[in-house]
Design a protein around this motif. Structure first.
Motif, PDB file in Angstrom:
ATOM      1  N   ASP A  12       9.952  17.591 -22.962  1.00  0.00           N
ATOM      2  CA  ASP A  12       8.835  16.774 -23.448  1.00  0.00           C
ATOM      3  C   ASP A  12       8.137  16.170 -22.242  1.00  0.00           C
ATOM      4  O   ASP A  12       8.797  15.687 -21.324  1.00  0.00           O
ATOM      5  N   VAL A  13       6.810  16.201 -22.253  1.00  0.00           N
ATOM      6  CA  VAL A  13       6.028  15.507 -21.223  1.00  0.00           C
ATOM      7  C   VAL A  13       4.994  14.645 -21.921  1.00  0.00           C
ATOM      8  O   VAL A  13       4.324  15.103 -22.854  1.00  0.00           O
ATOM      9  N   THR A  14       4.907  13.403 -21.501  1.00  0.00           N
ATOM     10  CA  THR A  14       3.896  12.521 -22.084  1.00  0.00           C
ATOM     11  C   THR A  14       3.024  11.938 -20.982  1.00  0.00           C
ATOM     12  O   THR A  14       3.486  11.665 -19.878  1.00  0.00           O
ATOM     13  N   PHE A  15       1.753  11.805 -21.275  1.00  0.00           N
ATOM     14  CA  PHE A  15       0.824  11.062 -20.420  1.00  0.00           C
ATOM     15  C   PHE A  15       0.391   9.846 -21.229  1.00  0.00           C
ATOM     16  O   PHE A  15      -0.342  10.005 -22.209  1.00  0.00           O
ATOM     17  N   GLY A  16       0.848   8.672 -20.864  1.00  0.00           N
ATOM     18  CA  GLY A  16       0.563   7.491 -21.676  1.00  0.00           C
ATOM     19  C   GLY A  16       1.151   7.675 -23.060  1.00  0.00           C
ATOM     20  O   GLY A  16       2.346   7.927 -23.199  1.00  0.00           O
ATOM     21  N   ASP A  17       0.312   7.583 -24.075  1.00  0.00           N
ATOM     22  CA  ASP A  17       0.784   7.748 -25.444  1.00  0.00           C
ATOM     23  C   ASP A  17       0.695   9.194 -25.914  1.00  0.00           C
ATOM     24  O   ASP A  17       1.096   9.508 -27.035  1.00  0.00           O
ATOM     25  N   THR A  18       0.131  10.042 -25.092  1.00  0.00           N
ATOM     26  CA  THR A  18      -0.112  11.417 -25.529  1.00  0.00           C
ATOM     27  C   THR A  18       1.029  12.336 -25.126  1.00  0.00           C
ATOM     28  O   THR A  18       1.403  12.403 -23.951  1.00  0.00           O
ATOM     29  N   ARG A  19       1.581  13.018 -26.096  1.00  0.00           N
ATOM     30  CA  ARG A  19       2.624  13.992 -25.798  1.00  0.00           C
ATOM     31  C   ARG A  19       1.965  15.349 -25.546  1.00  0.00           C
ATOM     32  O   ARG A  19       1.330  15.915 -26.430  1.00  0.00           O
ATOM     33  N   VAL A  20       2.109  15.824 -24.331  1.00  0.00           N
ATOM     34  CA  VAL A  20       1.402  17.037 -23.900  1.00  0.00           C
ATOM     35  C   VAL A  20       2.281  18.278 -24.020  1.00  0.00           C
ATOM     36  O   VAL A  20       1.793  19.371 -24.299  1.00  0.00           O
ATOM     37  N   LEU A  21       3.587  18.110 -23.805  1.00  0.00           N
ATOM     38  CA  LEU A  21       4.540  19.202 -24.057  1.00  0.00           C
ATOM     39  C   LEU A  21       5.620  18.650 -24.973  1.00  0.00           C
ATOM     40  O   LEU A  21       6.047  17.506 -24.832  1.00  0.00           O
ATOM     41  N   HIS A  22       6.047  19.484 -25.902  1.00  0.00           N
ATOM     42  CA  HIS A  22       7.002  19.007 -26.901  1.00  0.00           C
ATOM     43  C   HIS A  22       8.063  20.069 -27.184  1.00  0.00           C
ATOM     44  O   HIS A  22       7.762  21.128 -27.735  1.00  0.00           O
ATOM     45  N   GLY A  23       9.280  19.782 -26.752  1.00  0.00           N
ATOM     46  CA  GLY A  23      10.420  20.656 -27.094  1.00  0.00           C
ATOM     47  C   GLY A  23      10.316  22.056 -26.532  1.00  0.00           C
ATOM     48  O   GLY A  23      10.722  23.017 -27.179  1.00  0.00           O
ATOM     49  N   VAL A  24       9.789  22.186 -25.316  1.00  0.00           N
ATOM     50  CA  VAL A  24       9.598  23.532 -24.750  1.00  0.00           C
ATOM     51  C   VAL A  24      10.903  24.059 -24.145  1.00  0.00           C
ATOM     52  O   VAL A  24      11.563  23.374 -23.368  1.00  0.00           O
ATOM     53  N   ASP A  25      11.260  25.276 -24.532  1.00  0.00           N
ATOM     54  CA  ASP A  25      12.399  25.994 -23.956  1.00  0.00           C
ATOM     55  C   ASP A  25      11.871  27.219 -23.206  1.00  0.00           C
ATOM     56  O   ASP A  25      10.950  27.880 -23.676  1.00  0.00           O
ATOM     57  N   LEU A  26      12.490  27.498 -22.081  1.00  0.00           N
ATOM     58  CA  LEU A  26      12.094  28.690 -21.326  1.00  0.00           C
ATOM     59  C   LEU A  26      13.241  29.120 -20.441  1.00  0.00           C
ATOM     60  O   LEU A  26      13.827  28.301 -19.723  1.00  0.00           O
ATOM     61  N   ALA A  27      13.580  30.393 -20.495  1.00  0.00           N
ATOM     62  CA  ALA A  27      14.567  30.938 -19.565  1.00  0.00           C
ATOM     63  C   ALA A  27      13.928  32.130 -18.862  1.00  0.00           C
ATOM     64  O   ALA A  27      13.385  33.021 -19.512  1.00  0.00           O
TER      65      ALA A  27
END
Ligand code: ATP
Ligand code: MG
Length: 257
Positions: A12-27
């Motif tokens: 998860d990545v957030t900028f202030g109140d905005t969630r920009v990435l959510h639950g990302v998985d990558l292998a």
């Protein structure tokens, strides 16, 4: 420790109140290329910035090249960042107008001394590898076309043998025919060097041309991922299908290749 070059879980990545990435998985396994595709604002560049340690994760695990990027301290990240190279979208703004191509490449090899003469053979071999010539060593960025500058940026990113290369929209500023040349060049070098790469584009056809696997981002979520052939033959998510439908006629579109 993971055998993968990149292992992202529940990011998860957030900028202030905005969630920009959510639950990302990558292998991403060593020697493979993952194409990251999605419309503008979907979080592609943010994902890349997390991998190089430039943007912090709110939650989740991020391991790249054996380094826990979320938990690593400054010193560990400094050494790590040299092994991970970003090829920028616009090499005109990232190449200094006051430095020759040779100087730019010498600086990549040896940021402290940066003497062309010390590394001339290596630098010229890389110029030739990306389709340029030795006599261009002493020219300045403004003396090149957009496609040539992108070739220089590729040489600069790869000359130090990075463990992971991240190419973020590197062809989007180029004419269609030049885009195809750059993609072919990258695909060829990638195969020859066994590079591990993250290739970012909003265009699925462009991504297909150089990728083994695809990650589709939609509004910060990974809605689909898998081998490139499977994504093309049997897209599962409506958004992936929409990207595919939008693609025919765009540069490099080819279901046969
Ligand atoms: N430093 C920041 N501060 C606040 N919001 C940001 C910041 N960086 C990115 N964002 C927001 O995060 C979202 C994702 O941005 P990002 O640059 O990752 O998208 P992208 O998929 O790379 O888009 P594009 O295709 O236009 O390059 C956007 O809504 C953007 O406005
Ligand atoms: Mg971006």
């Amino acid at each position: 420790m993971s055998a993968n070059m990149v292992e992202v879980r529940g990011l998860d990545v957030t900028f202030g109140d905005t969630r920009v990435l959510h639950g990302v998985d990558l292998a991403l396994a060593k020697g493979r290329t993952v194409g990251v595709v999605g419309e503008s604002g979907s979080g592609k560049s943010t994902l890349a910035k997390v991998l190089v340690g430039a943007v912090p994760a709110a939650t989740g695990q991020v391991e790249v090249d054996g380094v826990d990027v979320v938990g690593a301290g400054r010193a560990a990240l400094r050494a790590y960042r040299r092994r991970i190279q970003m090829i920028p979208q616009d090499p005109y703004s990232s190449l200094s107008p006051r430095r020759t191509v040779g100087q730019a490449l010498a600086e990549a090899v040896d940021p402290v001394r940066a003497r062309v003469a010390d590394h001339e053979e290596l630098i010229v071999s890389w110029l030739e590898r990306v389709g340029l010539t030795a006599d261009m060593l002493h020219r300045y960025p403004h003396e090149f076309s957009g496609g040539q500058r992108q070739r220089i940026a590729i040489a600069r990113g790869l000359i130090i043998d990075p463990h992971l290369v991240i190419a973020d929209e590197i062809t989007s500023a180029l004419d269609v025919s030049v885009q195809a040349q750059i993609l072919d060049l990258l695909a060829e070098i990638k195969t020859a060097m066994g590079l591990t790469m993250m290739f970012i584009s909003h265009n699925l056809a462009v991504v297909q041309r150089v990728s083994d696997e695809v990650l589709v981002l939609y509004r910060g979520q990974a809605v689909e991922s898998g081998p490139v052939e499977r994504i093309y033959a049997d897209p599962q998510h409506w958004y992936t299908r929409r990207l595919l439908d939008a693609d025919p006629g765009s540069p490099g579109f080819s279901l046969a290749s």
